[in-house]
Design an enzyme around this catalytic site. Sequence first.
Site, PDB file in Angstrom:
ATOM      1  N   GLU A  24      11.892  37.264  24.519  1.00 32.78           N
ATOM      2  CA  GLU A  24      11.072  36.291  23.762  1.00 32.78           C
ATOM      3  C   GLU A  24      10.857  35.110  24.696  1.00 32.78           C
ATOM      4  O   GLU A  24      11.804  34.366  24.981  1.00 32.78           O
ATOM      5  CB  GLU A  24      11.827  35.819  22.508  1.00 32.78           C
ATOM      6  CG  GLU A  24      12.161  36.909  21.517  1.00 32.78           C
ATOM      7  CD  GLU A  24      10.935  37.446  20.814  1.00 32.78           C
ATOM      8  OE1 GLU A  24       9.889  36.766  20.807  1.00 32.78           O
ATOM      9  OE2 GLU A  24      11.020  38.565  20.286  1.00 32.78           O
ATOM     10  N   LYS A  72      25.632  34.261  25.233  1.00 35.49           N
ATOM     11  CA  LYS A  72      25.690  33.064  26.080  1.00 35.49           C
ATOM     12  C   LYS A  72      24.606  32.078  25.641  1.00 35.49           C
ATOM     13  O   LYS A  72      23.423  32.285  25.852  1.00 35.49           O
ATOM     14  CB  LYS A  72      25.476  33.389  27.558  1.00 35.49           C
ATOM     15  CG  LYS A  72      25.858  32.176  28.424  1.00 35.49           C
ATOM     16  CD  LYS A  72      25.055  32.013  29.679  1.00 35.49           C
ATOM     17  CE  LYS A  72      23.789  31.259  29.564  1.00 35.49           C
ATOM     18  NZ  LYS A  72      23.876  29.802  29.401  1.00 35.49           N
ATOM     19  N   GLU A  74       2.423  26.293  30.359  1.00 37.23           N
ATOM     20  CA  GLU A  74       3.315  25.780  29.316  1.00 37.23           C
ATOM     21  C   GLU A  74       3.965  24.493  29.828  1.00 37.23           C
ATOM     22  O   GLU A  74       4.643  24.495  30.850  1.00 37.23           O
ATOM     23  CB  GLU A  74       4.407  26.804  28.978  1.00 37.23           C
ATOM     24  CG  GLU A  74       5.258  26.351  27.802  1.00 37.23           C
ATOM     25  CD  GLU A  74       6.424  27.292  27.498  1.00 37.23           C
ATOM     26  OE1 GLU A  74       7.160  27.648  28.432  1.00 37.23           O
ATOM     27  OE2 GLU A  74       6.602  27.644  26.314  1.00 37.23           O
ATOM     28  N   CYS A  92       8.546  27.033  21.679  1.00 32.57           N
ATOM     29  CA  CYS A  92       7.756  28.145  22.222  1.00 32.57           C
ATOM     30  C   CYS A  92       6.466  28.326  21.444  1.00 32.57           C
ATOM     31  O   CYS A  92       5.448  28.740  21.987  1.00 32.57           O
ATOM     32  CB  CYS A  92       8.576  29.430  22.171  1.00 32.57           C
ATOM     33  SG  CYS A  92       9.166  29.832  20.525  1.00 32.57           S
TER      34      CYS A  92
HETATM   35  P1  NDP Z   1      15.510  28.928  30.302  1.00 36.60           P
HETATM   36  O1  NDP Z   1      14.792  30.177  30.659  1.00 36.60           O
HETATM   37  O2  NDP Z   1      15.721  27.921  31.348  1.00 36.60           O
HETATM   38  O3  NDP Z   1      16.966  29.270  29.727  1.00 36.60           O
HETATM   39  C1  NDP Z   1      17.157  30.202  28.700  1.00 36.60           C
HETATM   40  C2  NDP Z   1      18.566  30.749  28.776  1.00 36.60           C
HETATM   41  O4  NDP Z   1      18.721  31.482  29.996  1.00 36.60           O
HETATM   42  C3  NDP Z   1      19.636  29.663  28.822  1.00 36.60           C
HETATM   43  O5  NDP Z   1      20.801  30.107  28.154  1.00 36.60           O
HETATM   44  C4  NDP Z   1      19.914  29.534  30.303  1.00 36.60           C
HETATM   45  O6  NDP Z   1      21.190  28.977  30.562  1.00 36.60           O
HETATM   46  C5  NDP Z   1      19.823  30.977  30.722  1.00 36.60           C
HETATM   47  N1  NDP Z   1      19.573  31.206  32.141  1.00 36.60           N
HETATM   48  C6  NDP Z   1      18.987  30.390  33.046  1.00 36.60           C
HETATM   49  N2  NDP Z   1      18.971  30.984  34.268  1.00 36.60           N
HETATM   50  C7  NDP Z   1      19.555  32.201  34.124  1.00 36.60           C
HETATM   51  C8  NDP Z   1      19.838  33.279  34.994  1.00 36.60           C
HETATM   52  N3  NDP Z   1      19.516  33.252  36.296  1.00 36.60           N
HETATM   53  N4  NDP Z   1      20.440  34.375  34.492  1.00 36.60           N
HETATM   54  C9  NDP Z   1      20.773  34.434  33.190  1.00 36.60           C
HETATM   55  N5  NDP Z   1      20.554  33.450  32.319  1.00 36.60           N
HETATM   56  C10 NDP Z   1      19.941  32.343  32.766  1.00 36.60           C
HETATM   57  O7  NDP Z   1      14.745  28.316  29.042  1.00 36.60           O
HETATM   58  P2  NDP Z   1      15.019  26.951  28.254  1.00 36.60           P
HETATM   59  O8  NDP Z   1      16.399  26.951  27.695  1.00 36.60           O
HETATM   60  O9  NDP Z   1      14.579  25.808  29.071  1.00 36.60           O
HETATM   61  O10 NDP Z   1      14.036  27.139  27.012  1.00 36.60           O
HETATM   62  C11 NDP Z   1      12.696  26.868  27.078  1.00 36.60           C
HETATM   63  C12 NDP Z   1      11.855  28.125  27.256  1.00 36.60           C
HETATM   64  O11 NDP Z   1      12.203  29.067  26.260  1.00 36.60           O
HETATM   65  C13 NDP Z   1      10.381  27.835  27.053  1.00 36.60           C
HETATM   66  O12 NDP Z   1       9.639  28.555  28.008  1.00 36.60           O
HETATM   67  C14 NDP Z   1      10.108  28.365  25.655  1.00 36.60           C
HETATM   68  O13 NDP Z   1       8.771  28.723  25.426  1.00 36.60           O
HETATM   69  C15 NDP Z   1      11.031  29.547  25.605  1.00 36.60           C
HETATM   70  N6  NDP Z   1      11.351  29.899  24.226  1.00 36.60           N
HETATM   71  C16 NDP Z   1      10.827  31.051  23.714  1.00 36.60           C
HETATM   72  C17 NDP Z   1      11.025  31.375  22.376  1.00 36.60           C
HETATM   73  C18 NDP Z   1      10.454  32.637  21.787  1.00 36.60           C
HETATM   74  O14 NDP Z   1      10.928  33.045  20.731  1.00 36.60           O
HETATM   75  N7  NDP Z   1       9.486  33.261  22.406  1.00 36.60           N
HETATM   76  C19 NDP Z   1      11.793  30.496  21.493  1.00 36.60           C
HETATM   77  C20 NDP Z   1      12.316  29.313  22.150  1.00 36.60           C
HETATM   78  C21 NDP Z   1      12.095  29.042  23.473  1.00 36.60           C
HETATM   79  P3  NDP Z   1      21.374  27.395  30.825  1.00 36.60           P
HETATM   80  O15 NDP Z   1      20.479  26.661  29.894  1.00 36.60           O
HETATM   81  O16 NDP Z   1      22.819  27.201  30.534  1.00 36.60           O
HETATM   82  O17 NDP Z   1      21.016  27.201  32.254  1.00 36.60           O
END
Ligand code: NDP
Length: 498
Positions: A253, A178, A385, A287
């Site tokens: 991650e 997803k 962050e 990130c």
């Molecule tokens: P989110 O946590 O908001 O979303 C990540 C994924 O989770 C998306 O596909 C989102 O769907 C989905 N999601 C949201 N809510 C739920 C839920 N309740 N149950 C299951 N899935 C859910 O992060 P962002 O997309 O805003 O990304 C930014 C964050 O990701 C930052 O904190 C960044 O640091 C971190 N990140 C970490 C990396 C690493 O390798 N450590 C790399 C890149 C980013 P949808 O968007 O469709 O709502």
Amino acid sequence: MIVATARDFRNWIDGAWREALGRQIERRNPGNGALVSRFRDSTAADVNVAVATAKTAFRTKWSGATGAERSAVLARAADAIRRRAGELAFFEMAESGKPARQARLEIERSSMLWDYAATQARSLTGDSFGQLGATYFAATIREPLGVAAIITPWNFPFLIISQKLPFALAAGCAAVVKPSELTSATTLLLGEILKQAGLPDGVVNIVAGSGATCGDLLLRHPGIDMISFTGSTKVGKHAMRVGADGMKKVSLELGGKNAQIVMADADLDSALDAALHGAFLNAGQSCNQGSRLLLQSSIAAAFTRKFVDHAAQLKVGDTQADGVLLGPIINKEQYEKIIQYIAIGQDEGATLMLGGTYREENGGRFIDPTVFAGVKPHMRIAREEIFGPIVSILEFDTLDEAISLANDSIYGLSAGIWTGNVSAAMTAVRSLNAGTVWINTYLDGPAELPFGGVGESGIGREVGKLGVEEFTDIKTVQIRSGGYSPRWIGSEIGRTDA
Ligand code: NDP
């Protein structure tokens, strides 16, 4: 680059496009409002079909495939990605608003991850134990965990799915993927690419939709054996709680508040380049963003001046325009959050050296590179962050002080140090609490090297050999060839005499 046009997508299920049953979602370029893609939110029924399909394909088509067969599919997928790089880069750029050149580089780098995973598919091994006695032998074998739920964030969509999916496939897992609803197109296109590469239908199923509905349903689904999640720490913790209820393996991650340390004896020109790249790549929505710049006091004023002068030259706007390096902020919620942090930094008493300015124009939301100096470790802009083009500069006198500052964080994704002194570098390597420590470089990441965080930056590792092993479980096999010698319970009931 191929400039593709807006496209309607569906879920990718069992090797074909299949319309989901939920509401229609439109994705527009966050830099100019142009329509890029359309798809439907996935409902419980859609997720059920995806998981059931993956389950069957895992059992009947993929877990029993040889390493050589898996490897061949992954290598062909890498080639197919390169062949479709223009189209992939277009959707990557248009859905996230990032510069086209950056999108292209990310697709190329992603293809290398598929290449690397292809080599690992043939190299997965366990251990053997040949010293247990003449008639007793044991071994461990690595087996695929089953069906992995792979959930990815919006910021580097194709790169991040490529850090997970080829490694899961190399291990022999099937997957339900997803992507973020904000940037789903390139992940959905992977369905077509994997079919072209010869992956059996049903091994990878891709469901589009929102996190709160489709993502959550996937996390909770009893047919899922492992959760591999990249995203915010908040949602990562939720994934872990849900995973615990289903006793699923969870690999996370998550966020970061990464320190880049610059010592006075460093190659300061290179450090400056890296600090700028680390701070403003993807408009700071990364990130690994080097969001805390730690400068040794003796060079702090001069380095800050140069950093600010260079950052001021970065062009911000719709990345379709020439020379723009910093694109839009992904959505209204994130835009407002960053603006709030700009106010928080000023209220906390940090000195705004650059930026702090923002605007909505022509369908996009933009924030200029923003630099705070005089930041103290207790300030929220040093601890939380922000996920935008905001940098906090802190000063230190000694290496010990720099390490304490760097480690004063709930996160531990990555850290960097610039120094000409080998022992300072080694001390930093040993002392920094981070999954990755870069010495005199920043943001490198060849496919051979594992990546992941400590603390609230996550659990588990992806990429490299460990990236494949993450999707496996170990089975211990014990073989006796010289006859079984009964233990005490057997002896007590006289079976020894039998
Ligand atoms: P989110 O946590 O908001 O979303 C990540 C994924 O989770 C998306 O596909 C989102 O769907 C989905 N999601 C949201 N809510 C739920 C839920 N309740 N149950 C299951 N899935 C859910 O992060 P962002 O997309 O805003 O990304 C930014 C964050 O990701 C930052 O904190 C960044 O640091 C971190 N990140 C970490 C990396 C690493 O390798 N450590 C790399 C890149 C980013 P949808 O968007 O469709 O709502």
